[in-house]
Design a protein around this motif. Structure first.
Motif, PDB file in Angstrom:
ATOM      1  N   GLN A  80       0.817  -1.211   0.000  1.00 34.28           N
ATOM      2  CA  GLN A  80       0.000   0.000   0.000  1.00 34.28           C
ATOM      3  C   GLN A  80       0.856   1.269   0.000  1.00 34.28           C
ATOM      4  OE1 GLN A  80      -3.427   0.826   0.029  1.00 34.28           O
ATOM      5  NE2 GLN A  80      -3.686  -1.255  -0.746  1.00 34.28           N
ATOM      6  N   SER A  81       1.981   1.261   0.714  1.00 37.30           N
ATOM      7  CA  SER A  81       2.844   2.438   0.758  1.00 37.30           C
ATOM      8  C   SER A  81       3.364   2.797  -0.626  1.00 37.30           C
ATOM      9  CB  SER A  81       4.014   2.202   1.716  1.00 37.30           C
ATOM     10  OG  SER A  81       4.781   1.068   1.312  1.00 37.30           O
ATOM     11  N   VAL A 116       0.486   4.368  -2.643  1.00 40.17           N
ATOM     12  CA  VAL A 116       0.298   5.762  -2.236  1.00 40.17           C
ATOM     13  C   VAL A 116       1.349   6.651  -2.882  1.00 40.17           C
ATOM     14  CG1 VAL A 116       0.433   7.347  -0.270  1.00 40.17           C
ATOM     15  CG2 VAL A 116      -0.896   5.239  -0.086  1.00 40.17           C
ATOM     16  N   HIS A 136       0.592   6.969  -6.706  1.00 38.97           N
ATOM     17  CA  HIS A 136      -0.587   7.807  -6.942  1.00 38.97           C
ATOM     18  C   HIS A 136      -0.264   9.280  -6.711  1.00 38.97           C
ATOM     19  CE1 HIS A 136      -3.430   4.690  -7.690  1.00 38.97           C
ATOM     20  NE2 HIS A 136      -3.451   4.201  -6.471  1.00 38.97           N
ATOM     21  N   THR A 137       0.470   9.565  -5.641  1.00 39.86           N
ATOM     22  CA  THR A 137       0.843  10.944  -5.314  1.00 39.86           C
ATOM     23  C   THR A 137       1.670  11.559  -6.434  1.00 39.86           C
ATOM     24  OG1 THR A 137       0.844  10.390  -2.947  1.00 39.86           O
ATOM     25  CG2 THR A 137       1.986  12.395  -3.602  1.00 39.86           C
ATOM     26  N   PRO A 152      -5.602   2.544   2.158  1.00 43.96           N
ATOM     27  CA  PRO A 152      -4.829   3.788   2.077  1.00 43.96           C
ATOM     28  C   PRO A 152      -4.734   4.384   0.680  1.00 43.96           C
ATOM     29  CG  PRO A 152      -3.719   2.229   3.509  1.00 43.96           C
ATOM     30  CD  PRO A 152      -4.862   1.487   2.885  1.00 43.96           C
ATOM     31  N   ALA A 153      -4.683   3.547  -0.365  1.00 46.99           N
ATOM     32  CA  ALA A 153      -4.524   4.060  -1.727  1.00 46.99           C
ATOM     33  C   ALA A 153      -5.599   5.083  -2.085  1.00 46.99           C
ATOM     34  CB  ALA A 153      -4.545   2.901  -2.723  1.00 46.99           C
ATOM     35  N   VAL A 190      -5.330   9.091  -1.271  1.00 43.36           N
ATOM     36  CA  VAL A 190      -4.607  10.022  -2.135  1.00 43.36           C
ATOM     37  C   VAL A 190      -5.597  10.807  -2.995  1.00 43.36           C
ATOM     38  CG1 VAL A 190      -2.817  10.279  -3.883  1.00 43.36           C
ATOM     39  CG2 VAL A 190      -2.633   8.442  -2.187  1.00 43.36           C
TER      40      VAL A 190
END
Length: 319
Positions: free
Chosen positions: A47-48, A51, A54-55, A90-91, A94
């Protein structure tokens, strides 16, 4: 009504960053998406890492589609995986964070939906139906294999209730495990479809369906064993397609008969496969089940559904 006014959709799923624009007449004004990068031989991302990518991707995609003289008058965004209170990933934060910021700065409305509802809305918008108060929704992707009962509410949203699905492996996971074992790049759906198109034969794999419940771990294990035994890659790829298509057909057939509903909308990356679509249409037509299919590019993860939902909600306020 200004032709320059648009609704913005944002979706940051597990493996795709997507943005889309729909004008006030309901047509697509622009869209852009970027597949997240996965190292060769791997079958996913943490997931990190999602993220982070995506950012990095979102500003580039927005710069690509948001060009003057367009004016965003509303935003739709995928805020969570499913329309459930405890659904979280979490994704999606963003896209949600950027959408909230844009809405606040520009003083425009923001509508939050789930990723699954985004697929539903993209399917309805692209396929132009079903125009019914109750229908079945098959959502088949890397993280979901759900057959849902969709029921239209008084506010024009849809309540989604589980009617069937996989009890173990998801359809996309089945494709990716076999695909990566065959040396294909993750996600393997498109490459596996291309490989299957070259097959002269089709290797039979088991199909496990009981009412609305299906199992895909057995077919996946059988496929991996055949790879170890030296099976022809193209014929095995064709077998994976057939096993999935037939699994979907039997599941839908059972639930449709039980609930007396004869419209089904197909969404998700797995059902963008042309063979699976053809097989399902032909088989389900024999049971008088009508299959609604969005344009193939709006079956995988995309933001058109978020934009379409924002359009529908925003335009209703002008009526």
């Amino acid at each position: 009504m200004s032709k320059n006014e648009v609704y913005l959709g944002i979706d940051t799923s597990c493996y795709t960053t997507s943005v889309a624009l729909i004008g006030r007449e309901g047509g697509l004004v622009g869209e852009a998406r970027r597949i997240l990068q996965v190292k060769p031989g791997c079958r996913g991302l943490q997931q990190s890492e999602m993220v982070f990518q995506h950012t990095r991707n979102l500003p580039i995609l927005l710069e690509e589609v948001l060009k003057k003289p367009l004016k965003v008058i509303g935003i739709g965004v995928s805020a969570r995986p499913r329309p459930l209170e405890d659904s979280y990933m979490p994704a999606f934060l963003v896209g949600l964070g950027l959408a909230r910021s844009l809405a606040a700065v520009n003083e425009i409305p923001l509508w939050q939906i789930s990723h699954q509802e985004n697929h539903l809305e993209a399917g309805l918008w692209s396929a132009q139906g079903p125009d019914a108060d109750r229908f079945l929704l098959l959502h088949a992707s890397g993280g979901t294999t759900d057959l849902l009962l969709a029921e239209k509410q008084t506010d024009s949203t849809y309540a989604l209730t589980q009617a069937g699905g996989s009890k173990d492996l998801h359809a996309g996971q089945f494709v990716d495990r076999v695909g990566v074992a065959l040396g294909l790049q993750f996600p393997a759906g498109a490459a596996l479809e291309q490989l299957a198109a070259t097959a002269a034969d089709c290797i039979e794999l088991p199909v496990a369906v009981r009412q609305g419940d299906v199992s895909l771990s057995g077919p996946a294990t059988a496929a991996l064993r055949k790879i170890e035994a030296g099976a022809d890659p193209a014929a095995l790829a064709a077998g994976v397609q057939y096993a999935l298509a037939e699994t979907f057909v039997r599941m839908i057939r059972n639930v449709a008969a039980q609930k007396e509903i004869f419209d089904v909308l197909l969404v998700g990356g797995v059902v963008s496969n042309a063979y699976i679509r053809r097989h399902m249409i032909e088989k389900l037509a024999k049971r008088r089940i009508r299959v609604w299919i969005p344009e193939s590019r709006f079956s995988p993860d995309n933001a058109a559904g978020c934009a379409a939902y924002a359009f529908r909600q925003g335009e209703s306020s002008y009526e």
